[in-house]
Design a protein around this motif. Structure first.
Motif, PDB file in Angstrom:
ATOM      1  N   GLN A   6       0.820  -1.198   0.000  1.00  0.00           N
ATOM      2  CA  GLN A   6       0.000   0.000   0.000  1.00  0.00           C
ATOM      3  C   GLN A   6       0.858   1.254   0.000  1.00  0.00           C
ATOM      4  O   GLN A   6       0.589   2.221  -0.730  1.00  0.00           O
ATOM      5  N   ASN A   7       1.911   1.252   0.825  1.00  0.00           N
ATOM      6  CA  ASN A   7       2.816   2.407   0.863  1.00  0.00           C
ATOM      7  C   ASN A   7       3.524   2.602  -0.474  1.00  0.00           C
ATOM      8  O   ASN A   7       3.712   3.731  -0.931  1.00  0.00           O
ATOM      9  N   LEU A   8       3.919   1.485  -1.085  1.00  0.00           N
ATOM     10  CA  LEU A   8       4.609   1.570  -2.379  1.00  0.00           C
ATOM     11  C   LEU A   8       3.667   2.115  -3.450  1.00  0.00           C
ATOM     12  O   LEU A   8       4.068   2.935  -4.284  1.00  0.00           O
ATOM     13  N   LEU A   9       2.422   1.680  -3.419  1.00  0.00           N
ATOM     14  CA  LEU A   9       1.445   2.214  -4.370  1.00  0.00           C
ATOM     15  C   LEU A   9       1.267   3.714  -4.189  1.00  0.00           C
ATOM     16  O   LEU A   9       1.164   4.466  -5.161  1.00  0.00           O
ATOM     17  N   ASN A  10       1.257   4.153  -2.928  1.00  0.00           N
ATOM     18  CA  ASN A  10       1.138   5.592  -2.658  1.00  0.00           C
ATOM     19  C   ASN A  10       2.346   6.353  -3.200  1.00  0.00           C
ATOM     20  O   ASN A  10       2.212   7.450  -3.744  1.00  0.00           O
ATOM     21  N   VAL A  11       3.542   5.756  -3.048  1.00  0.00           N
ATOM     22  CA  VAL A  11       4.758   6.407  -3.544  1.00  0.00           C
ATOM     23  C   VAL A  11       4.724   6.499  -5.070  1.00  0.00           C
ATOM     24  O   VAL A  11       5.046   7.541  -5.650  1.00  0.00           O
ATOM     25  N   VAL A  12       4.331   5.393  -5.717  1.00  0.00           N
ATOM     26  CA  VAL A  12       4.244   5.402  -7.187  1.00  0.00           C
ATOM     27  C   VAL A  12       3.247   6.447  -7.641  1.00  0.00           C
ATOM     28  O   VAL A  12       3.468   7.189  -8.611  1.00  0.00           O
ATOM     29  N   ARG A  13       2.114   6.514  -6.916  1.00  0.00           N
ATOM     30  CA  ARG A  13       1.094   7.505  -7.267  1.00  0.00           C
ATOM     31  C   ARG A  13       1.637   8.926  -7.130  1.00  0.00           C
ATOM     32  O   ARG A  13       1.319   9.814  -7.941  1.00  0.00           O
TER      33      ARG A  13
END
Length: 783
Positions: free
Chosen positions: A446-453
């Motif tokens: 979830q954190n990685l998805l937020n970073v990519v976003r």
């Protein structure tokens, strides 16, 4: 036939009456008890013949026949039938109790009752040797013996029951492991671990109190002496049982963990779990899987095992004479438990390595959270990509030329992160290793998805801001410029003319970019729309209205420029006269600068003079800038004023040259204080070579200056002098060579420990250097 039967009956009766008296008397003289010499067991010694006599007399009495008379001896025995029955019942009880003690007593218990059993044997010996069935004090003896035997048997049985009760208590310790799954297929229940552990520990402590009470009771039952060796041996026996109990309890918990971590076992569900989280800049496990971590998973398992072992430390040792406080000391050394513990920890180590290996596979995403997004965007906006070290080095001092990104390149970047987002979203939420360990990457994912976003949004936000700000800035510019150009400029209104010319200049400066900005902005809005980012209605309205408003501003500028042309022409003439005047002034300033600036090596107050020149140049530069601004405003070509620029350049070069001069002088002054015995010519020569290299690397324009020549000469003289010092340090020099040196130089001096490099440099001059050629330092002889 009846006669024959009667004859046979009479014969049998006659035979019985003739022998019954003798048989009865003989058996009544037998002892009450007998003992087996091998087994030491006893038995009642009431002959079966006496039992037969009593049975037959009772039968004859029941017939009540006048022709049959019971012999007096038999009748006498039968008269004591109830007494004998009483004797037999109590003797059977004595025998049963005594034999039970003999048969059930353990080797470790026997010494505790050996004395009591010996006294009982003495008492029983009367019934075995001297007392018979006709003795007068038989009943009294039986009562006493029955009480003694019963008391001993009861105490021994109670002690054994107590030990059995103690075993039952300890058996409950391994009814279930210390920690179990929450549900049949759930994870190991460690919620509120401290409370569960304390509850279990309290039960063990309570059981320990019961066991100690049992041991104290058995001490009383065995009538043992607390400090006797026999009692200590018994305590060792009980101690071993408790140790076995704790062994089984610990083994139960370890076996449960091993059964539920068995590799490739059927129907094994995850027992333990860890989470992978993104704690920028690191990926971390919760609990930590790093070896040596205080709150790590390895330490958690070690703690669970230690909790099981600690059970054995909660009850004080029964056998205190062995010098151990509790049972864990021995359990720690038990090979079977140690092997189980090692097997468990090997399995834990294996899954930790697998989990870390899985985490390392996510390292290829690390640039997403380690790289500076703002710096990435800055370089992308300047060069359309992030510069490599090779590009920077190849560009040198000129720097990498700027190359603004195209809209297509923005799209490439956003597409890259959109694709990456889908890739990360497709990652599984959970990984299972060896069936029993579950790694949840949901928090990390979830954190990685937020970073990519955030990366993708960074480019989208920039484009949104670019569109919004471009239109807003143009709108504000049109509003200000339109208002400014509507103001009428009167003849002699210099301020008004300057303001008007400023507006015209601004329109001219941004004409090219503004004319071409509308179509790219429309394309940018369409691109953002494809990523589901819709611009506001205000932006769309601005984009529709501003092109026409911009064209109107340009037309208005042309009209105003024609109106102020006469006033502009007058001001142009004034600016040109000012330029001519300033040109004369800068030539005069240049002459003064060449005269007063510290170009001489012998100049004094150098830095004060440089500061003064800097201030004067700065004043001239301010005047030149004001003139340049006016010239630009009124579209006048202004001279370069090279003389003033030359002064600025030479102030900087003089500062550099004098900094090197001071550095060299300071270094040489330090060297001159060095004592003769401590002079390190080799190190000094290395430093001089560095100075020479740096001096040669200075701007070539300096080489014509006296200060540069003096600096270069100072360093060269030091190099030459150091060579002479090297010759003077030659161990081949003798006293006569020093005398020759003094005669040559016409100077007398004393060489001792206080002589410094400064003293030597004062003595070394051209005459000595010339004469030194006549002396061979290698051989130590004159040439």
């Amino acid at each position: 036939m009846m006669e024959l039967l009667k004859t046979f009956e009479h014969k049998i009766y006659t035979d019985w009456t003739s022998s019954v008296g003798e048989v009865s008397e003989l058996n009544l003289d037998l002892p009450l008890l007998t003992r087996n010499d091998e087994s030491k067991l006893i038995s009642v010694n009431f002959d079966p013949q006496l039992v037969s006599v009593l049975r037959e007399v009772r039968y004859l009495e029941s017939l009540k026949r006048d022709d049959i008379e019971i012999p007096n001896s038999a009748a006498g025995i039968y008269s004591k039938n109830d007494l004998f029955r009483q004797y037999l019942a109590n003797l059977d009880l004595i025998v049963s109790r005594y034999n039970k003690v003999r048969e059930t007593i353990l080797d470790v218990e026997y010494p505790l009752i050996e004395g009591q059993l010996g006294h009982l044997d003495i008492q029983l010996d009367r019934a075995i040797t001297s007392l018979n069935w006709k003795s007068e004090d038989v009943w009294k003896y039986i009562e006493e013996t029955r009480h003694t035997t019963g008391n001993l048997e009861q105490r021994v049985s109670s002690a054994k029951d107590n030990v059995e009760s103690m075993n039952n208590i300890m058996a409950k310790w391994c009814d279930y492991p210390l920690y179990e799954r929450k549900e049949k297929r759930g994870l190991l229940n460690l919620d509120d671990r401290a409370t569960m552990l304390e509850t279990r520990y309290n039960l063990i402590r309570q059981d320990g109190i019961k066991i100690q009470e049992i041991v104290a009771t058995n001490l009383s039952l065995f009538k043992a002496t607390e400090d006797s060796d026999h009692w200590r041996n018994y305590l060792d026996y009980v101690d071993d049982m408790i140790l076995d109990g704790f062994f089984n309890a610990v083994q139960c918990s370890l076996a449960y963990l091993l059964e539920n971590t068995e590799l490739n076992a059927p129907d094994i569900m995850p027992l333990m779990e860890a989470r992978l989280e993104l704690a920028i800049p690191d990926m971390v496990f919760v609990p930590s899987l790093e070896f040596g971590s205080e709150d790590g998973f390895m330490e958690l398992i070690e703690g669970i095992v230690d909790d099981a072992y600690k059970l054995s430390s909660l009850i004080p040792r029964i056998a205190k004479h062995n010098g151990m406080d509790h049972y864990q000391i021995e359990l720690d050394d038990m090979l079977d438990l140690s092997e189980m513990r090692h097997d468990l920890m090997d399995r834990v180590t294996a899954i930790i390595n697998k989990a870390i290996e899985q985490r390392n596979q996510f390292e290829n995403y690390s640039y997403l959270w380690t790289e500076n997004r703002a710096e990435f965007l800055r370089q992308f906006l300047l060069y359309n990509h992030v510069l490599t070290q090779e590009e920077i080095e190849n560009a040198g001092e000129d720097g990498v030329p700027e190359c603004r990104p195209t809209l297509e390149q923005f799209k490439e970047q956003m597409d890259t992160y959109e694709t990456l987002y889908d890739e990360v979203a497709a990652l599984p939420d959970v990984y299972v290793f060896d069936q029993w360990f579950r790694l949840s990457i949901r928090p990390f994912k979830q954190n990685l998805l937020n970073v990519v976003r955030k990366w993708s949004l960074m480019f989208k936000t920039h484009l949104i801001d670019h569109v919004t700000n471009s239109l807003k800035n143009l709108q504000d510019f049109i509003k200000v410029t339109t208002s400014g150009l509507t103001v009428e400029v009167e003849d002699g209104d210099y301020e008004g003319l300057v303001a008007c010319m400023g507006h015209l200049l601004n329109v001219r400066d941004r004409a090219a970019t503004t004319d071409e900005m509308f179509e790219p902005l429309k394309q940018t809005i369409d691109l953002l729309k494809s990523y589901e980012h819709e611009m506001s209605e205000e932006v769309h309205q601005q984009l529709q209205e501003l092109p026409e408003q911009w064209n109107n501003v340009k037309k208005q500028g042309v009209m105003v420029k024609q109106q102020v042309a006469p006033l502009q022409a007058n001001e142009v003439a004034i600016i040109r006269r000012k330029c001519t005047s300033f040109d004369v002034k800068q030539h005069e300033f240049r002459e003064m600068f060449r005269k007063d600036a510290p170009f001489k090596y012998t100049s004094e107050g150098v830095y004060g003079r440089l500061d003064n020149m800097h201030i004067k140049v700065e004043v001239m530069e301010v005047e030149m800038k004001d003139l340049a601004d006016s010239a630009s405003l009124f579209e006048v070509n202004m001279p370069e004023f090279k003389q003033l620029k030359g002064c600025r350049r030479e102030v900087k070069l003089l500062k550099t040259c004098w900094d090197m001069t001071e550095l060299v002088a300071s270094c040489f002054d330090d060297w001159k204080l060095t004592l003769w015995g401590e002079i390190d010519v080799e190190t000094m020569e290395v430093e001089c070579k560095k100075f020479v290299k740096e001096i040669r690397g200075m701007d070539k324009e300096m080489r014509a200056w006296d200060v540069y020549s003096g600096l270069e000469s100072n360093v060269k003289n030091m190099v030459t002098s150091l060579r002479a010092v090297t010759e003077l340090q030659n161990p081949a020099i003798r006293e006569r060579h020093w005398l020759q040196l003094m005669q040559t130089t016409k100077v007398r001096f004393i060489m001792d420990k206080k002589t410094t490099l400064n003293d030597l440099l004062a003595y070394i001059h051209g005459l000595f250097i010339g004469r030194s050629k006549e002396w061979d330092p290698q051989s130590g002889h004159d040439r």
